[in-house]
Design a protein around this motif. Structure first.
Motif, PDB file in Angstrom:
ATOM      1  N   LEU A 128      -9.156  -0.660  -1.230  1.00  0.00           N
ATOM      2  CA  LEU A 128      -8.253   0.360  -1.769  1.00  0.00           C
ATOM      3  C   LEU A 128      -7.863  -0.003  -3.193  1.00  0.00           C
ATOM      4  N   GLY A 129      -7.921   0.984  -4.083  1.00  0.00           N
ATOM      5  CA  GLY A 129      -7.559   0.751  -5.475  1.00  0.00           C
ATOM      6  C   GLY A 129      -6.097   1.000  -5.749  1.00  0.00           C
ATOM      7  N   ASP A 130      -5.380   1.533  -4.766  1.00  0.00           N
ATOM      8  CA  ASP A 130      -3.948   1.787  -4.932  1.00  0.00           C
ATOM      9  C   ASP A 130      -3.306   1.837  -3.543  1.00  0.00           C
ATOM     10  N   ASN A 131      -1.973   1.731  -3.507  1.00  0.00           N
ATOM     11  CA  ASN A 131      -1.264   1.849  -2.233  1.00  0.00           C
ATOM     12  C   ASN A 131      -1.507   3.231  -1.627  1.00  0.00           C
ATOM     13  N   VAL A 132      -1.603   3.286  -0.303  1.00  0.00           N
ATOM     14  CA  VAL A 132      -1.704   4.571   0.401  1.00  0.00           C
ATOM     15  C   VAL A 132      -0.310   4.912   0.929  1.00  0.00           C
ATOM     16  N   ILE A 133       0.177   6.091   0.544  1.00  0.00           N
ATOM     17  CA  ILE A 133       1.536   6.514   0.900  1.00  0.00           C
ATOM     18  C   ILE A 133       1.473   7.644   1.916  1.00  0.00           C
ATOM     19  N   THR A 134       2.288   7.558   2.977  1.00  0.00           N
ATOM     20  CA  THR A 134       2.339   8.631   3.973  1.00  0.00           C
ATOM     21  C   THR A 134       3.118   9.817   3.432  1.00  0.00           C
ATOM     22  N   LYS A 135       3.080  10.913   4.159  1.00  0.00           N
ATOM     23  CA  LYS A 135       3.788  12.124   3.739  1.00  0.00           C
ATOM     24  C   LYS A 135       5.303  11.914   3.698  1.00  0.00           C
ATOM     25  N   LEU A 136       5.778  10.869   4.391  1.00  0.00           N
ATOM     26  CA  LEU A 136       7.211  10.569   4.400  1.00  0.00           C
ATOM     27  C   LEU A 136       7.595   9.557   3.326  1.00  0.00           C
ATOM     28  N   GLY A 137       6.608   9.141   2.519  1.00  0.00           N
ATOM     29  CA  GLY A 137       6.901   8.219   1.429  1.00  0.00           C
ATOM     30  C   GLY A 137       6.805   6.750   1.797  1.00  0.00           C
ATOM     31  N   ASN A 138       6.298   6.426   2.992  1.00  0.00           N
ATOM     32  CA  ASN A 138       6.168   5.030   3.393  1.00  0.00           C
ATOM     33  C   ASN A 138       4.789   4.495   3.013  1.00  0.00           C
ATOM     34  N   VAL A 139       4.720   3.192   2.692  1.00  0.00           N
ATOM     35  CA  VAL A 139       3.437   2.573   2.370  1.00  0.00           C
ATOM     36  C   VAL A 139       2.671   2.332   3.666  1.00  0.00           C
ATOM     37  N   LEU A 140       1.504   2.952   3.783  1.00  0.00           N
ATOM     38  CA  LEU A 140       0.675   2.786   4.970  1.00  0.00           C
ATOM     39  C   LEU A 140      -0.231   1.569   4.822  1.00  0.00           C
ATOM     40  N   PHE A 141      -0.908   1.475   3.653  1.00  0.00           N
ATOM     41  CA  PHE A 141      -1.742   0.311   3.336  1.00  0.00           C
ATOM     42  C   PHE A 141      -1.505  -0.074   1.889  1.00  0.00           C
ATOM     43  N   ASN A 142      -1.572  -1.369   1.597  1.00  0.00           N
ATOM     44  CA  ASN A 142      -1.387  -1.854   0.235  1.00  0.00           C
ATOM     45  C   ASN A 142      -2.695  -1.861  -0.535  1.00  0.00           C
ATOM     46  N   LYS A 143      -2.587  -1.794  -1.851  1.00  0.00           N
ATOM     47  CA  LYS A 143      -3.728  -1.896  -2.746  1.00  0.00           C
ATOM     48  C   LYS A 143      -4.524  -3.168  -2.429  1.00  0.00           C
ATOM     49  N   GLY A 144      -5.846  -3.063  -2.415  1.00  0.00           N
ATOM     50  CA  GLY A 144      -6.689  -4.224  -2.148  1.00  0.00           C
ATOM     51  C   GLY A 144      -7.111  -4.363  -0.702  1.00  0.00           C
ATOM     52  N   LYS A 145      -6.543  -3.546   0.193  1.00  0.00           N
ATOM     53  CA  LYS A 145      -6.895  -3.609   1.609  1.00  0.00           C
ATOM     54  C   LYS A 145      -8.379  -3.296   1.805  1.00  0.00           C
ATOM     55  N   VAL A 146      -9.072  -4.143   2.577  1.00  0.00           N
ATOM     56  CA  VAL A 146     -10.488  -3.905   2.877  1.00  0.00           C
ATOM     57  C   VAL A 146     -10.593  -2.893   4.012  1.00  0.00           C
ATOM     58  N   ILE A 147     -11.412  -1.873   3.795  1.00  0.00           N
ATOM     59  CA  ILE A 147     -11.536  -0.786   4.769  1.00  0.00           C
ATOM     60  C   ILE A 147     -12.484  -1.173   5.904  1.00  0.00           C
TER      61      ILE A 147
END
Length: 355
Positions: A15-34
């Motif tokens: 991941l090149g950036d944090n993934v944010i949920t529709k509620l504004g919470n961080v789901l995954f951080n930048k750098g997470k391997v998929i």
């Protein structure tokens, strides 16, 4: 930094950036391997696309090479020991089928190595890696062992009993080693004679274990008693609750739970929550209700933060578990709170995993 549709993501991308949920919470951080798990969770949270790190030319090759050792390094010791136990148990069943001595010391050492990392075993969400239907019996035996060990510990049994209970769970179905594989792998309902042959595994298992040193009488009795029921309706002897060894009572619950939550040739897996509710409903008169209550309360304590799919196919996160209704937590579905203690027509259909 490219944007990629979740449906087009490839394993190993970062991941090149944090993934944010529709509620504004961080789901995954930048750098997470998929991996497969991350893709499932992204889809569950209705994330349509994400940013990934750029991979161009030499940089792409370097990143690819860098990913491999990192992924290997993240394999938890529990899963390595689990695979070691799987190999060992296959050999043990083969030896039992041929009437040869069983390597009890190897089994004990393998279990000790596995149980050293027992905190990685979450009863409700654990799924073996690379599981195949042909290996169902071996996987179930290991899971019954770990579940029985956990239940015994939760119930407060003495330390001296815990390893023996783990062995009882591991070897409870050893008699299956002498049952015709064609019956075990049959995809349709069993005939009465086939069912009778299956039931013989309890007696056969006891015969295999009865003269082995290194395991106590409780382990041996578990092989013959794990299908007995409190009201005397079980098999092979129809004994009642006060005649059933405590190890067998514990393993019976672990066996029912893991049999129903694992896919088999003739039956699909059920949701852990559905199984827990069925266990609770059927516990009175069948299996020890006190043990079932402990099992329900303790196994569901780890569930806050778990991503689940409801029976109406909506997906959300468990945010609260009511101790008086442990199988009916509150679920956050895109900002809407679904209280399963009130919405009785709904239930948790599938456990996807933790964030």
């Amino acid at each position: 930094m490219p944007t990629v549709a979740v449906s087009q993501l490839k394993y190993g991308e970062r991941l090149g950036d944090n993934v944010i949920t529709k509620l504004g919470n961080v789901l995954f951080n930048k750098g997470k391997v998929i991996s497969e798990r991350e893709i499932e969770i992204l889809k569950a949270f209705l994330i349509s696309s994400v940013f990934i790190e750029s991979k161009n030319g030499i940089e792409s090759e370097a990143t690819s090479e860098e990913t491999k050792p990192n992924e290997v390094a993240t394999v938890h010791p529990f899963f390595l020991e689990y695979q070691n136990m799987l190999k060992l148990l296959k050999r043990v069943f083969y030896l039992a089928n041929g009437g040869q001595p069983l390597p009890i010391l190897d089994l004990r050492n393998g279990l000790e190595a596995l149980i050293q990392h027992i905190d990685a075993y979450k009863v409700l969400t654990f799924t073996p890696k690379n599981r195949s239907l042909q290996d169902y019996m071996y996987h179930k035996s290991i899971q019954v062992s770990l579940t029985a060990y956990s239940l015994a510990r939760w119930h407060g049994l003495p330390q001296k009993d815990l390893m023996q209970i783990a062995l009882a769970g591991l070897l409870h179905d050893i008699g299956i080693s002498k049952v015709d594989p064609a019956i075990l792998e049959k995809k349709s309902s069993l005939t009465a004679s086939e069912m009778d042959e299956i039931k013989q595994h309890t007696l056969i298992g006891y015969q295999i274990l009865k003269n082995i040193s290194g395991i106590n009488e409780g382990v041996k009795l578990t092989a013959i008693q794990h299908h007995e029921r409190e009201d005397g309706s079980g098999y092979p002897l129809g004994v009642k609750g006060d005649k059933i060894h405590m190890y067998a009572k514990i393993v019976a619950i672990a066996d029912i739970y893991n049999a129903m939550t694992n896919e088999r040739y003739y039956k699909t897996a059920l949701s852990p929550y559905v199984v827990l509710e069925q266990l609770f409903t059927e516990s009175f008169g069948k299996v020890d209700p006190t043990l079932v209550q402990v099992f329900m309360n303790k196994s569901t304590q780890i569930s806050n933060g778990t991503i689940v799919k409801l029976s109406d196919n909506r997906v959300g996160e468990i945010i609260f578990s009511d101790r008086s209704h442990p199988t009916r937590p509150w679920i956050n579905v895109n900002g809407t709170i679904v209280n399963l203690t009130l919405e009785r027509s709904l239930f948790i259909q599938d456990v996807i995993g933790h964030i």
